[in-house]
Design a protein around this motif. Sequence first.
Motif, PDB file in Angstrom:
ATOM      1  N   ASN A   2       0.908  -1.303   0.004  1.00  0.00           N
ATOM      2  CA  ASN A   2       0.038  -0.072   0.010  1.00  0.00           C
ATOM      3  C   ASN A   2       0.815   1.494   0.177  1.00  0.00           C
ATOM      4  OD1 ASN A   2       0.373   0.772   3.038  1.00  0.00           O
ATOM      5  ND2 ASN A   2      -0.390  -1.013   3.117  1.00  0.00           N
ATOM      6  N   GLU A   3       0.349   2.517  -0.205  1.00  0.00           N
ATOM      7  CA  GLU A   3       0.932   3.581  -0.452  1.00  0.00           C
ATOM      8  C   GLU A   3       1.518   4.114   0.857  1.00  0.00           C
ATOM      9  OE1 GLU A   3       0.336   8.064  -2.419  1.00  0.00           O
ATOM     10  OE2 GLU A   3      -1.051   6.202  -2.846  1.00  0.00           O
ATOM     11  N   ILE A   4       0.855   4.151   1.856  1.00  0.00           N
ATOM     12  CA  ILE A   4       1.337   4.399   3.300  1.00  0.00           C
ATOM     13  C   ILE A   4       2.499   3.662   3.622  1.00  0.00           C
ATOM     14  CG2 ILE A   4       0.829   4.539   5.648  1.00  0.00           C
ATOM     15  CD1 ILE A   4      -2.169   4.906   4.932  1.00  0.00           C
ATOM     16  N   CYS A   5       2.526   2.501   3.520  1.00  0.00           N
ATOM     17  CA  CYS A   5       3.981   1.702   3.577  1.00  0.00           C
ATOM     18  C   CYS A   5       5.096   1.931   2.720  1.00  0.00           C
ATOM     19  CB  CYS A   5       3.345  -0.130   3.589  1.00  0.00           C
ATOM     20  SG  CYS A   5       5.017  -1.066   3.643  1.00  0.00           S
ATOM     21  N   GLU A   6       4.690   2.301   1.688  1.00  0.00           N
ATOM     22  CA  GLU A   6       5.796   2.793   0.718  1.00  0.00           C
ATOM     23  C   GLU A   6       6.196   4.155   1.105  1.00  0.00           C
ATOM     24  OE1 GLU A   6       8.577   2.856  -1.620  1.00  0.00           O
ATOM     25  OE2 GLU A   6       7.321   1.320  -2.117  1.00  0.00           O
ATOM     26  N   THR A   7       5.470   5.082   1.741  1.00  0.00           N
ATOM     27  CA  THR A   7       5.746   6.446   2.093  1.00  0.00           C
ATOM     28  C   THR A   7       6.781   6.355   3.425  1.00  0.00           C
ATOM     29  OG1 THR A   7       3.808   7.250   1.089  1.00  0.00           O
ATOM     30  CG2 THR A   7       5.038   8.461   2.986  1.00  0.00           C
ATOM     31  N   LYS A   8       6.100   5.278   4.302  1.00  0.00           N
ATOM     32  CA  LYS A   8       6.981   5.047   5.523  1.00  0.00           C
ATOM     33  C   LYS A   8       8.342   4.502   5.288  1.00  0.00           C
ATOM     34  CE  LYS A   8       3.784   6.537   8.133  1.00  0.00           C
ATOM     35  NZ  LYS A   8       3.945   7.995   8.705  1.00  0.00           N
ATOM     36  N   LEU A   9       8.486   3.596   4.401  1.00  0.00           N
ATOM     37  CA  LEU A   9       9.933   2.867   4.075  1.00  0.00           C
ATOM     38  C   LEU A   9      10.527   3.984   3.353  1.00  0.00           C
ATOM     39  CD1 LEU A   9       8.465  -0.435   2.726  1.00  0.00           C
ATOM     40  CD2 LEU A   9       9.926  -0.068   4.605  1.00  0.00           C
ATOM     41  N   GLU A  10      10.179   5.249   2.680  1.00  0.00           N
ATOM     42  CA  GLU A  10      10.944   6.242   1.914  1.00  0.00           C
ATOM     43  C   GLU A  10      11.605   6.956   3.119  1.00  0.00           C
ATOM     44  OE1 GLU A  10       8.403   8.117  -0.700  1.00  0.00           O
ATOM     45  OE2 GLU A  10       8.241   6.575  -2.240  1.00  0.00           O
ATOM     46  N   LYS A  11      10.797   7.077   4.277  1.00  0.00           N
ATOM     47  CA  LYS A  11      11.336   8.030   5.252  1.00  0.00           C
ATOM     48  C   LYS A  11      12.617   7.127   5.847  1.00  0.00           C
ATOM     49  CE  LYS A  11       8.838  10.174   8.273  1.00  0.00           C
ATOM     50  NZ  LYS A  11       7.942  10.673   9.402  1.00  0.00           N
ATOM     51  N   VAL A  12      12.422   5.722   6.042  1.00  0.00           N
ATOM     52  CA  VAL A  12      13.439   4.746   6.394  1.00  0.00           C
ATOM     53  C   VAL A  12      14.744   5.173   5.851  1.00  0.00           C
ATOM     54  CG1 VAL A  12      14.467   2.555   7.107  1.00  0.00           C
ATOM     55  CG2 VAL A  12      11.723   3.219   7.706  1.00  0.00           C
ATOM     56  N   ASP A  13      14.586   4.990   4.403  1.00  0.00           N
ATOM     57  CA  ASP A  13      15.604   5.071   3.371  1.00  0.00           C
ATOM     58  C   ASP A  13      16.207   6.356   3.633  1.00  0.00           C
ATOM     59  OD1 ASP A  13      15.093   2.622   2.234  1.00  0.00           O
ATOM     60  OD2 ASP A  13      14.267   3.306   0.468  1.00  0.00           O
ATOM     61  N   LYS A  14      15.520   7.399   3.892  1.00  0.00           N
ATOM     62  CA  LYS A  14      15.990   8.855   3.950  1.00  0.00           C
ATOM     63  C   LYS A  14      16.811   9.088   5.099  1.00  0.00           C
ATOM     64  CE  LYS A  14      16.426  13.366   2.897  1.00  0.00           C
ATOM     65  NZ  LYS A  14      17.096  13.628   1.343  1.00  0.00           N
ATOM     66  N   ALA A  15      16.498   8.144   6.189  1.00  0.00           N
ATOM     67  CA  ALA A  15      17.266   8.427   7.476  1.00  0.00           C
ATOM     68  C   ALA A  15      18.565   7.533   7.288  1.00  0.00           C
ATOM     69  CB  ALA A  15      16.605   7.711   8.622  1.00  0.00           C
ATOM     70  N   LEU A  16      18.653   6.322   6.325  1.00  0.00           N
ATOM     71  CA  LEU A  16      19.897   5.499   6.415  1.00  0.00           C
ATOM     72  C   LEU A  16      20.858   5.901   5.180  1.00  0.00           C
ATOM     73  CD1 LEU A  16      18.239   2.244   6.986  1.00  0.00           C
ATOM     74  CD2 LEU A  16      18.908   3.756   8.554  1.00  0.00           C
ATOM     75  N   GLU A  17      20.611   6.910   4.286  1.00  0.00           N
ATOM     76  CA  GLU A  17      20.842   7.090   3.000  1.00  0.00           C
ATOM     77  C   GLU A  17      22.404   7.466   2.983  1.00  0.00           C
ATOM     78  OE1 GLU A  17      18.735   9.633   0.480  1.00  0.00           O
ATOM     79  OE2 GLU A  17      19.333  11.503   1.746  1.00  0.00           O
ATOM     80  N   ASP A  18      23.040   7.931   3.929  1.00  0.00           N
ATOM     81  CA  ASP A  18      24.322   8.492   4.048  1.00  0.00           C
ATOM     82  C   ASP A  18      25.209   7.743   4.791  1.00  0.00           C
ATOM     83  OD1 ASP A  18      23.705  10.732   2.465  1.00  0.00           O
ATOM     84  OD2 ASP A  18      23.297  12.183   4.031  1.00  0.00           O
ATOM     85  N   LEU A  19      24.780   6.442   5.193  1.00  0.00           N
ATOM     86  CA  LEU A  19      25.440   5.639   5.850  1.00  0.00           C
ATOM     87  C   LEU A  19      26.369   4.594   5.065  1.00  0.00           C
ATOM     88  CD1 LEU A  19      23.065   4.455   8.755  1.00  0.00           C
ATOM     89  CD2 LEU A  19      25.016   5.829   9.220  1.00  0.00           C
ATOM     90  N   ASN A  20      27.244   4.310   5.331  1.00  0.00           N
ATOM     91  CA  ASN A  20      28.039   3.097   4.691  1.00  0.00           C
ATOM     92  C   ASN A  20      27.184   1.731   4.796  1.00  0.00           C
ATOM     93  OD1 ASN A  20      29.853   1.053   3.861  1.00  0.00           O
ATOM     94  ND2 ASN A  20      31.565   2.049   4.513  1.00  0.00           N
ATOM     95  N   ILE A  21      26.723   1.474   3.745  1.00  0.00           N
ATOM     96  CA  ILE A  21      25.835   0.177   3.984  1.00  0.00           C
ATOM     97  C   ILE A  21      26.597  -1.071   4.178  1.00  0.00           C
ATOM     98  CG2 ILE A  21      26.209  -0.568   1.236  1.00  0.00           C
ATOM     99  CD1 ILE A  21      23.141  -1.160   1.094  1.00  0.00           C
ATOM    100  N   TYR A  22      28.058  -1.183   3.961  1.00  0.00           N
ATOM    101  CA  TYR A  22      28.675  -2.390   4.100  1.00  0.00           C
ATOM    102  C   TYR A  22      28.921  -2.300   5.667  1.00  0.00           C
ATOM    103  CZ  TYR A  22      28.325  -2.869  -0.604  1.00  0.00           C
ATOM    104  OH  TYR A  22      28.094  -3.172  -2.074  1.00  0.00           O
ATOM    105  N   ASP A  23      29.155  -1.308   6.335  1.00  0.00           N
ATOM    106  CA  ASP A  23      29.531  -1.362   7.819  1.00  0.00           C
ATOM    107  C   ASP A  23      28.998   0.044   8.327  1.00  0.00           C
ATOM    108  OD1 ASP A  23      30.470  -1.131  10.268  1.00  0.00           O
ATOM    109  OD2 ASP A  23      32.363  -2.066   9.592  1.00  0.00           O
ATOM    110  N   ILE A  24      28.102  -0.055   9.232  1.00  0.00           N
ATOM    111  CA  ILE A  24      27.464   1.334   9.581  1.00  0.00           C
ATOM    112  C   ILE A  24      28.374   2.062  10.644  1.00  0.00           C
ATOM    113  CG2 ILE A  24      25.140   0.556   8.978  1.00  0.00           C
ATOM    114  CD1 ILE A  24      24.686  -0.019  12.499  1.00  0.00           C
ATOM    115  N   LEU A  25      29.264   1.609  10.911  1.00  0.00           N
ATOM    116  CA  LEU A  25      30.384   2.249  11.902  1.00  0.00           C
ATOM    117  C   LEU A  25      31.391   2.800  11.048  1.00  0.00           C
ATOM    118  CD1 LEU A  25      31.066  -0.496  14.544  1.00  0.00           C
ATOM    119  CD2 LEU A  25      29.390   1.505  14.618  1.00  0.00           C
TER     120      LEU A  25
END
Length: 499
Positions: A265-288
């Motif tokens: 559903n669209e609400i789920c997709e919108t919330k997942l986009e917020k998750v992506d936005k919060a994580l997008e500048d991290l190193n995906i292979y090691d968050i530290l």
Amino acid sequence: MQRMANSTSRRCALELGLLLLSGGFYLSSSAPEDARVTYLPGFNGTFPSDHYAGYVTVDEDHGRKLFYYFVVSERNPSKDPVVLWLNGGPGCSSFDGFVYEHGPFNFQSGVASGSLPQLHLNPYSWSKFSNIIYLDSPAGVGMSYSTDQSDYNTGDLKTASDSHTFLLKWFREYPEFLENPFYIAGESYAGVYVPTLASEVVQGIKSGMTPTLNFKGYMVGNGVTDEAFDGDALVPFAYGMGLISTNLFQEVNTACKGSYWNPENEICETKLEKVDKALEDLNIYDILEPCYHRPEIRKVTLRHNKLPSSFRRLGETNRPLPVRKRIFGRSWPLRAPVREGHVPTWPELGSSVPCMDDEVATSWLNNEAVRSAMHAQPVSVVGPWELCTGNIYFQHDAGSMIKYHKNLTYGGYRALIFSGDHDMCVPYTGSQAWTRSLGYQVLDEWRPWYFDKQVAGYTQGYEHNLTFLTIKGSGHTVPEYKPREALAFYARWLAGGSI
């Protein structure tokens, strides 16, 4: 081991050895002398064990050839296990493992601009306890190639079949290793390569294919396994690591009903986009670890960081030499599980592997003297070496790996599923969930495991020889981030003891 000087005598000895082997006797023969690597540019010294490299033709009609580099065990070659190592991608070269993870050398950038990297012996090489084969697979990846361009349209099942053909032919070339225990290992998309190849090997043994491989089991690190488990792993991982708020986690969990991999559903997709936005500048292979996006950020971080050194180094690789730098790049995409059909490689996505600088490996493996020393084709024949190539068009056509794991473990083969617990690419939360989903009885309750009297991670053991293991503070490529701990669990598991 006795070495024979000419190809005719080698071939005769090989045929005799295989004949006696089929009758229940084992005759020690010799590895092909023309595959021996006697030196490598950048290394001044004596190899601690024999090295061999070259091509095995897996399809004569198409001219499809797979390249390997074989490091003989430094301990007891005639008794130690033979381990095949595979990097993932799909489309990534297993020289990633050789150069940056558990190969016999540590690589140091050249002192002068344009000079070759300097090689130093790696005290944590996996050749300390095993004979290890690094294989570039499928054709079109790394140094492997085909004279028929249609071969570069490939997938899981064809890759497994070719790799099995490689193994049968390789062991004919190296019959003295046929009685050694044999294991298959790999990481990332090799979470697909390893169980599919293991299944091919088992079927070959059952059908009487020769030579008969002494296959004992397999290990997978931070491996792609199943689209639902992998796809649902990121949000709980991000919440557990404190990367998203409790409010956002509750909102996305309610909107998506606990299923994040396939938004309905669209609400789920919108919330997942917020998750992506919060994580997008991290190193995906090691968050530290850092993933720099602008030069000025790097300058400020290095010049004005007032944290104690122990905090600044948290999560950094502790290999003896700084072999790989983290550079500019966005760690995208964040939550796209591998699904049936075409799997895009990093070049197809319009970028190289994010946050990674593979300059050392690239400069060394594209040097013609290096290629000549390891019996690889020149750049003019197979093109430049790339960490991950866009040459192949790859289809994920094997489905979920869970059925493969069930069949293999029920069949009596040992399995180690290990996971760096700060990897966001294939989070441990997914690997832990799918191993539990098999429904096996727990024989070794969740507990810490130790290295150097310190907690190195956690493990849980199941019936049917299945073990799940985390490595504390490690990213996606465990032996790169935690080489000492990686060698410890590797050696303990291969020896059949308790981790």
